[in-house]
Design an enzyme around this catalytic site. Structure first.
Site, PDB file in Angstrom:
ATOM      1  N   THR A  27      39.802  48.500  44.705  1.00 37.66           N
ATOM      2  CA  THR A  27      39.045  48.819  45.922  1.00 37.66           C
ATOM      3  C   THR A  27      38.638  47.496  46.551  1.00 37.66           C
ATOM      4  O   THR A  27      38.813  46.429  45.954  1.00 37.66           O
ATOM      5  CB  THR A  27      37.768  49.624  45.596  1.00 37.66           C
ATOM      6  OG1 THR A  27      36.910  48.799  44.792  1.00 37.66           O
ATOM      7  CG2 THR A  27      38.084  50.900  44.842  1.00 37.66           C
ATOM      8  N   ALA A  60      36.186  46.432  41.190  1.00 37.67           N
ATOM      9  CA  ALA A  60      35.014  46.600  42.063  1.00 37.67           C
ATOM     10  C   ALA A  60      34.659  45.219  42.612  1.00 37.67           C
ATOM     11  O   ALA A  60      34.352  44.301  41.841  1.00 37.67           O
ATOM     12  CB  ALA A  60      33.860  47.185  41.265  1.00 37.67           C
ATOM     13  N   ILE A  87      35.722  43.005  37.619  1.00 36.52           N
ATOM     14  CA  ILE A  87      34.956  42.401  38.704  1.00 36.52           C
ATOM     15  C   ILE A  87      35.902  41.629  39.623  1.00 36.52           C
ATOM     16  O   ILE A  87      36.612  40.725  39.185  1.00 36.52           O
ATOM     17  CB  ILE A  87      33.862  41.461  38.160  1.00 36.52           C
ATOM     18  CG1 ILE A  87      33.005  42.186  37.121  1.00 36.52           C
ATOM     19  CG2 ILE A  87      32.973  40.943  39.300  1.00 36.52           C
ATOM     20  CD1 ILE A  87      32.166  41.250  36.271  1.00 36.52           C
ATOM     21  N   LYS A  88      35.897  42.033  40.904  1.00 30.60           N
ATOM     22  CA  LYS A  88      36.825  41.418  41.867  1.00 30.60           C
ATOM     23  C   LYS A  88      36.069  40.357  42.656  1.00 30.60           C
ATOM     24  O   LYS A  88      35.012  40.652  43.244  1.00 30.60           O
ATOM     25  CB  LYS A  88      37.357  42.528  42.786  1.00 30.60           C
ATOM     26  CG  LYS A  88      38.645  42.199  43.502  1.00 30.60           C
ATOM     27  CD  LYS A  88      39.152  43.456  44.210  1.00 30.60           C
ATOM     28  CE  LYS A  88      40.418  43.202  44.989  1.00 30.60           C
ATOM     29  NZ  LYS A  88      40.785  44.359  45.827  1.00 30.60           N
ATOM     30  N   LEU A  89      36.598  39.167  42.633  1.00 26.02           N
ATOM     31  CA  LEU A  89      35.923  38.027  43.259  1.00 26.02           C
ATOM     32  C   LEU A  89      36.910  37.254  44.127  1.00 26.02           C
ATOM     33  O   LEU A  89      38.083  37.109  43.763  1.00 26.02           O
ATOM     34  CB  LEU A  89      35.370  37.094  42.176  1.00 26.02           C
ATOM     35  CG  LEU A  89      34.314  37.734  41.255  1.00 26.02           C
ATOM     36  CD1 LEU A  89      34.589  37.414  39.809  1.00 26.02           C
ATOM     37  CD2 LEU A  89      32.923  37.275  41.673  1.00 26.02           C
TER      38      LEU A  89
END
Ligand code: G3P
Length: 218
Positions: A27, A60, A87-89
Site C-alpha cells: 500500500t 505499510a 515498514i515501507k520507507l
C-alpha cells in the site's frame, strides 16, 4: 516470482487472495487515500483488516519524512501485526537511516521510491528486506524501468545481497512478463493487471468448444 497486490481495496485483496496466488500486499498513502481511509485509528484498523485476509507480508508506509517520526510511526505500524507488517520507507537520507535501524531490530522493511541502482545499493546495504524500483513511473518520463530492474537484479546477485527486488508501479502484463525475464523476486500489481494474465482468446474459444462437445456426449 512472488505476486503482491498493489492496493488498499479490501475487496480486490480478497479476490486476489481467493485466486490462491497472492503472496502479499503493498500500500502507499495515495492508495489509502483512494479508499477514503482517514485518521490514525481508521488507518490502523484498515491494516488489521488487510492482515486478516492475506497470509504474507503487508507493506505499510510511514507518513513521516524525518528520521524520528519514521521510527516512532514504524514501531507503531509494526505492532499492528508483527508477523505481517513490513515498514515501507522512502529512499531518502532519513529513510535509509530508519531502514538500518529497523533491520538491526529484525523488522521487515520495504525501501520505496527507488529510481537508480545507487539508491538500490544503499537500500541493500541498510538491510532492507525489499527494494521497490518504480517501473511505470520511469517509463512515464521516457526512461526504461525494466532496464533499471535488470541492473538491480544483476547487482544484488553479483554482491550476494539478501534484499529482494520488488518491482512496483506496474501498469500492464508486458511489465510482468519482463519482470519474469530479468529474474525479479516480487512483482506488486493492480488486480486488473494480474487478471489480464489469464486472458487469451484461444483459452476462451477452447473452453467454449470443449463445453459444447462435452454437452453433446453427456
Ligand atoms: O507500489 C508503488 C505503486 O503503487 C506506484 O504505482 O502507478 O502510482 O506509479 P503508480
Amino acid at each position: 516470482m512472488k505476486f503482491f497486490i498493489d492496493t488498499a481495496n479490501l475487496e480486490q485483496i480478497y479476490r486476489a487472495h481467493s485466486l490462491g496466488i497472492l503472496d502479499g500486499v503493498t500500500t502507499n498513502p495515495s492508495l489509502m487515500a483512494k479508499e477514503g481511509i482517514k485518521g490514525k485509528d481508521n488507518i490502523f484498523q484498515h491494516y488489521k483488516a488487510i492482515c486478516n485476509i492475506v497470509d504474507g507480508p503487508v507493506s505499510a508506509e510511514v507518513f513521516a519524512t524525518k528520521y524520528d517520526g519514521m521510527i516512532a510511526e514504524g514501531e507503531e505500524l509494526y505492532q499492528i501485526e508483527p508477523e505481517k507488517i513490513t515498514i515501507k520507507l522512502p529512499c531518502t537520507e532519513d529513510g535509509i537511516r530508519a531502514i538500518k535501524y529497523f533491520s538491526e531490530k529484525g523488522y521487515r522493511t520495504n525501501c520505496t521510491l527507488v529510481f537508480t541502482v545507487g539508491q538500490a545499493l544503499l537500500a541493500a546495504k541498510a538491510g532492507a528486506t525489499y527494494c521497490s524500483p518504480f517501473i511505470g513511473r520511469l517509463d512515464d518520463i521516457g526512461s526504461d524501468g525494466i532496464a533499471l530492474l535488470e541492473e538491480i537484479v544483476g547487482m544484488y546477485n553479483y554482491y550476494g545481497f539478501d534484499t529482494q527486488v520488488l518491482a512496483a508501479s506496474i501498469r500492464h502484463t508486458r511489465h510482468i512478463l519482463r519482470c519474469i525475464e530479468v529474474g525479479t523476486d516480487v512483482a506488486t500489481c493492480p488486480l486488473d493487471v494480474i487478471e489480464k494474465l489469464l486472458v487469451h482468446p484461444l483459452t476462451t474459444s477452447g473452453v467454449e468448444i470443449f463445453t459444447k462437445d462435452a454437452n453433446s456426449i453427456k
